[in-house]
Design a protein around this motif. Structure first.
Motif, PDB file in Angstrom:
ATOM      1  N   LEU A  89     -12.334   1.239  -3.509  1.00 25.49           N
ATOM      2  CA  LEU A  89     -12.204   2.518  -4.187  1.00 25.49           C
ATOM      3  C   LEU A  89     -13.351   2.755  -5.155  1.00 25.49           C
ATOM      4  O   LEU A  89     -13.813   3.898  -5.326  1.00 25.49           O
ATOM      5  N   TYR A 106      -8.785   1.181  -0.452  1.00 22.10           N
ATOM      6  CA  TYR A 106      -8.027   2.090   0.409  1.00 22.10           C
ATOM      7  C   TYR A 106      -8.310   1.686   1.852  1.00 22.10           C
ATOM      8  O   TYR A 106      -9.355   1.114   2.164  1.00 22.10           O
ATOM      9  N   LEU A 154      -7.759   9.806  -3.768  1.00 23.99           N
ATOM     10  CA  LEU A 154      -8.576   8.578  -3.810  1.00 23.99           C
ATOM     11  C   LEU A 154      -9.634   8.648  -4.903  1.00 23.99           C
ATOM     12  O   LEU A 154     -10.200   7.632  -5.286  1.00 23.99           O
ATOM     13  N   ARG A 176      -3.545   3.686   0.124  1.00 22.74           N
ATOM     14  CA  ARG A 176      -4.224   3.251  -1.103  1.00 22.74           C
ATOM     15  C   ARG A 176      -3.481   2.064  -1.698  1.00 22.74           C
ATOM     16  O   ARG A 176      -2.251   2.066  -1.779  1.00 22.74           O
ATOM     17  N   GLU A 231      -3.851   0.544  -5.157  1.00 19.68           N
ATOM     18  CA  GLU A 231      -4.521   0.677  -6.455  1.00 19.68           C
ATOM     19  C   GLU A 231      -4.682  -0.672  -7.128  1.00 19.68           C
ATOM     20  O   GLU A 231      -5.704  -0.929  -7.783  1.00 19.68           O
ATOM     21  N   SER A 263       0.822  -1.200   0.000  1.00 19.10           N
ATOM     22  CA  SER A 263       0.000   0.000   0.000  1.00 19.10           C
ATOM     23  C   SER A 263       0.862   1.258   0.000  1.00 19.10           C
ATOM     24  O   SER A 263       2.002   1.252   0.463  1.00 19.10           O
TER      25      SER A 263
END
Length: 405
Positions: free
Chosen positions: A334, A290, A404, A283, A285, A259
């Motif tokens: 997310l 998140y 975010l 976060r 991705e 992360s």
């Protein structure tokens, strides 16, 4: 900051402005000028919080979140506020009006006191984790000091003690000082202040009292020492919060190397540079998520371990975790956050405030404020707001968690 801090520091700065000006030839004018400097700097130090009357312009909780520390807390809109305050003083105070017509030092002092008061208010509000956006509309970002607790007794002592020592009567000097010492002792017994903090505050106050006693009716030493002491405390807190953020970052990097740490909000304990509450935002991705975490950190556990931090503000610390403990963690999609922001205009408005957006099944809350006495005042219901009319007049503040979205 709390309005007691704003008021006491504003009064102290108003007194310092008064003592820095050449004396008026007429004693009555000198007394009027002192009252004018005190009142004007006190009023300017609180004036921006009149934005609370705008809270009803948006549905709860958006009105408070988006209008408090809103336009009145910007440097640009501070100018018309200062002009309005000066106009009110001119219109409503005939004695001050006569003084200002006759005295150039009084006019200069009024400008200095009002300007200092507004800058003090914005600057002091910038010290904690709530944040301000002082450069709007040129820069819509929020700025967070993450350094000072919102109720800070260091500012109470710095502002109150020199002022309390100025009356001629021993009784009127002793009464506010005893009240202040009693309040500090009460908060210590109730678990909001550490005993070492109480001792430091009392020593700071005693030193200021002695300085003011020696300074007499025109001296500025105690006022300057009070303000320098407050600035020194802020500098220490600034260094401490950076150290705390580094400790949290190292811990989270080991805990979840996949992360990316986006932000760490720090909330200080009152008059205590060692104990902190943190909220982090990470976060991932690749996983499409998140994570928010909330916990406590001590920047010097050998001096003050977490379980020795003031109990009333502590969150689950134990001897097994002397430096850092995570008490709450949430991993969220997310995609869900982004869909809410795109499809729910009330949530989109709320995201202009939320720095640490925690999503529940039916509501959203900013995790920075999960332990306030009245609950989390940022909580926004989600289910029954979908499809409702969009709120009008949403300020254009930047999104704290644009990273975010």
């Amino acid at each position: 900051m709390d309005n007691l801090s704003h008021s006491l520091v504003g009064l102290a700065v108003g007194e310092l402005v008064q003592r820095s000006l050449p004396a008026e030839a007429d004693p009555d004018r000198q007394r009027t000028r002192r009252r004018l400097m005190l009142v004007s700097c006190w009023a300017a130090s609180n004036f921006p919080d009149l934005d609370l009357v705008l809270s009803g312009n948006l549905p709860s909780p958006l009105g408070y979140l988006l209008h408090h520390r809103g336009h009145t807390h910007t440097l640009l809109f501070g100018i018309p506020q200062a002009l309005l305050l000066i106009a009110l003083l001119w219109i409503l105070w005939p004695g001050a009006r006569a003084l200002l017509r006759a005295s150039k030092p009084a006019r200069a002092g009024l400008l200095a006191a009002v300007g200092a008061g507004f800058l003090l208010h914005i600057g002091m509000d910038a010290l904690n984790s709530y944040g301000v956006h002082p450069f709007y509309p040129f820069d819509a970002r929020w700025f967070y000091g993450d350094m000072v607790f919102i109720l800070e007794p260091v500012f109470w002592v710095a502002g109150a003690v020199p002022l309390a020592m100025m009356p001629g009567s021993r009784f009127w000097r002793a009464l506010p000082l005893a009240g202040l010492a009693g309040a500090l002792a009460y908060f210590t017994v109730r678990g909001y202040l550490h005993w070492a903090s109480l001792a430091a505050l009392l020593a700071f106050g005693a030193g200021l009292a002695l300085l003011q006693q020696r300074a007499g009716q025109a001296g500025r030493q105690a006022l300057c020492a009070a303000l320098l002491g407050a600035l020194g405390f802020v500098a220490v807190q600034g260094a401490a919060t950076r150290q705390g953020q580094a400790i949290v970052a190292d811990h989270l990097r080991l805990r979840d190397p996949a992360s990316t740490l986006l932000d760490t909000s720090m909330t200080a304990f009152p008059a205590n540079p060692l104990c902190w509450i943190f909220v982090s935002a990470e976060r991932n991705e690749r996983a499409g998520t998140y994570r928010l975490r909330r916990g406590m950190v001590s920047i010097a556990p050998s001096v003050l371990a977490l379980d020795a931090c003031p109990a009333a503000l502590s969150e689950g610390a134990s001897p097994r975790h002397p430096q850092l403990v995570v008490n709450w963690s949430q991993e969220t999609s997310l995609a869900r956050l982004r869909a809410l922001q795109a499809n729910n205009c009330r949530f989109d408005a709320w995201m202009r405030f939320a720095r640490m957006p925690a999503l529940g099944t039916d509501d959203a809350s900013d995790l920075r404020f999960s332990t306030t006495p009245r609950g989390n005042f940022t909580t926004l219901p989600l289910d029954r707001k979908n499809g409702q009319p969009c709120p009008a007049g949403v300020p254009g503040w930047g999104y704290p968690r644009a990273d975010l979205l």
